[in-house]
Design a protein around this motif. Structure first.
Motif, PDB file in Angstrom:
ATOM      1  N   GLN A  78      41.014  75.415   7.655  1.00  0.00           N
ATOM      2  CA  GLN A  78      39.748  74.691   7.773  1.00  0.00           C
ATOM      3  C   GLN A  78      39.984  73.184   7.619  1.00  0.00           C
ATOM      4  N   THR A  79      40.254  72.712   6.389  1.00  0.00           N
ATOM      5  CA  THR A  79      40.562  71.282   6.217  1.00  0.00           C
ATOM      6  C   THR A  79      41.842  70.938   6.987  1.00  0.00           C
ATOM      7  N   GLN A  80      41.791  69.808   7.695  1.00  0.00           N
ATOM      8  CA  GLN A  80      42.939  69.352   8.486  1.00  0.00           C
ATOM      9  C   GLN A  80      43.274  67.905   8.098  1.00  0.00           C
ATOM     10  N   ASN A  81      44.569  67.555   8.212  1.00  0.00           N
ATOM     11  CA  ASN A  81      45.012  66.158   8.031  1.00  0.00           C
ATOM     12  C   ASN A  81      44.552  65.548   6.707  1.00  0.00           C
ATOM     13  N   PHE A  82      44.527  66.354   5.662  1.00  0.00           N
ATOM     14  CA  PHE A  82      44.023  65.880   4.365  1.00  0.00           C
ATOM     15  C   PHE A  82      45.082  65.039   3.663  1.00  0.00           C
ATOM     16  N   THR A  83      44.671  63.894   3.153  1.00  0.00           N
ATOM     17  CA  THR A  83      45.611  62.991   2.483  1.00  0.00           C
ATOM     18  C   THR A  83      45.098  62.672   1.087  1.00  0.00           C
ATOM     19  N   PRO A  84      45.468  63.484   0.080  1.00  0.00           N
ATOM     20  CA  PRO A  84      44.928  63.252  -1.262  1.00  0.00           C
ATOM     21  C   PRO A  84      45.510  62.021  -1.939  1.00  0.00           C
ATOM     22  N   THR A  85      44.691  61.468  -2.839  1.00  0.00           N
ATOM     23  CA  THR A  85      45.144  60.295  -3.600  1.00  0.00           C
ATOM     24  C   THR A  85      45.096  60.542  -5.108  1.00  0.00           C
ATOM     25  N   VAL A  86      44.390  61.592  -5.536  1.00  0.00           N
ATOM     26  CA  VAL A  86      44.282  61.892  -6.966  1.00  0.00           C
ATOM     27  C   VAL A  86      44.500  63.391  -7.171  1.00  0.00           C
ATOM     28  N   PHE A  87      45.248  63.745  -8.209  1.00  0.00           N
ATOM     29  CA  PHE A  87      45.563  65.142  -8.496  1.00  0.00           C
ATOM     30  C   PHE A  87      45.071  65.508  -9.886  1.00  0.00           C
ATOM     31  N   VAL A  88      44.536  66.728 -10.022  1.00  0.00           N
ATOM     32  CA  VAL A  88      44.036  67.167 -11.320  1.00  0.00           C
ATOM     33  C   VAL A  88      44.744  68.464 -11.710  1.00  0.00           C
ATOM     34  N   ASP A  89      45.302  68.473 -12.911  1.00  0.00           N
ATOM     35  CA  ASP A  89      45.934  69.680 -13.469  1.00  0.00           C
ATOM     36  C   ASP A  89      44.823  70.620 -13.937  1.00  0.00           C
ATOM     37  N   ILE A  90      44.685  71.767 -13.261  1.00  0.00           N
ATOM     38  CA  ILE A  90      43.608  72.703 -13.617  1.00  0.00           C
ATOM     39  C   ILE A  90      44.145  73.953 -14.319  1.00  0.00           C
ATOM     40  N   SER A  91      45.406  73.877 -14.789  1.00  0.00           N
ATOM     41  CA  SER A  91      46.038  75.066 -15.385  1.00  0.00           C
ATOM     42  C   SER A  91      45.229  75.646 -16.543  1.00  0.00           C
ATOM     43  N   SER A  92      44.624  74.777 -17.352  1.00  0.00           N
ATOM     44  CA  SER A  92      43.932  75.263 -18.556  1.00  0.00           C
ATOM     45  C   SER A  92      42.626  75.991 -18.227  1.00  0.00           C
ATOM     46  N   VAL A  93      42.122  75.809 -17.004  1.00  0.00           N
ATOM     47  CA  VAL A  93      40.833  76.425 -16.643  1.00  0.00           C
ATOM     48  C   VAL A  93      40.951  77.319 -15.412  1.00  0.00           C
TER      49      VAL A  93
END
Ligand SMILES: [Zn+2]
Length: 250
Positions: free
Chosen positions: A180-195
């Protein structure tokens, strides 16, 4: 300095990194722990905010921030063999349960699943909603996406960001990247391991949507990949709308 520390110091990690620009706009910093923000997470259908941002939503509500999931449609076209009315009833209930798990509130829009409109009246509708709500941060779907309702959602909220008088920080999120999402270029990452367990439960609340198939084969893989990029077991990734001028096209 290790790469991990470098990324942390440059503010690319975590909900602190996500909220820093909104806090800064209020003359505050992430070192102001008691400042609570209002955050709206928009999606084309019930399950889009949960799959793209479920971990981040849970981290935000755990930290005391107010999160509202805005569903542009109620997914009334999303259950094969059922009438739109019956499907809408089921999918609304599923979304209510998902929001309960994530600690979020919810608002259901009036658009039709599979036929979301982008026109002057719809632009005005979303702008008015946001002018009333006055959020600090808004999340929406990435505009390059194979699903027309996702694209519609993105354009409606992006346009409101351009025209908003109060101003808010805008982020894009991904769903079923590659399919679905194409050509996505993230700039921020979130660690979601705890949730991660809460996120999974919220996604699996959408029982009518063959969740196991797409979670195991696509979203679970995305979470591990994004986690790898931020030195975590599981992660979510976002692209921040870069601010420029204001109200250039209103
Ligand atoms: Zn969707």
């Amino acid at each position: 300095m290790k790469r991990r520390d470098l990324l942390k110091n440059t503010g690319l990690f975590g909900i602190s990194a996500l909220l820093a620009p909104a806090l800064s706009a209020k003359g505050l910093s992430v070192k102001t722990p008691n400042e609570k923000l209002k955050i709206i997470v928009s999606g084309g259908h019930p399950d889009d905010p949960e799959t793209g941002c479920g971990g981040t939503i849970k981290l935000l509500t755990n930290a005391g921030h107010q999160v509202i999931n805005y569903y542009l449609t109620v997914g009334q076209g999303g259950i094969e063999g059922l009438s739109a009315q019956k499907a809408a009833e089921i999918r609304k209930k599923e979304a209510v349960e998902a929001c309960r798990i994530l600690g979020a509130q919810r608002v259901f829009g009036s658009q039709l699943d599979g036929a979301a409109e982008v026109n002057k009246a719809r632009y005005d509708e979303i702008l008015q909603f946001l002018e009333e709500q006055k959020p600090d941060v808004v999340f929406t779907q990435w505009p390059i996406d194979t699903h027309p309702d996702h694209r519609a959602c993105s354009l409606l909220f992006y346009n409101a960001w351009l025209r908003s008088s109060s101003g808010f920080d805008l982020y894009y999120y991904e769903v079923m990247t590659g399919r679905q999402t194409q050509n996505f270029t993230p700039t921020v990452f979130v660690d979601i391991s705890s949730v991660i367990e809460s996120k999974r439960k919220a996604c699996f609340a959408h029982k009518s949507q063959k969740v196991k198939e797409w979670y195991d084969n696509i979203h679970g893989v995305m979470e591990k990949f994004r986690g790898g990029q931020c030195y975590a077991r599981y992660g979510e990734a976002f692209a921040r709308q870069q601010p420029f001028g204001s109200n250039l096209f209103s």
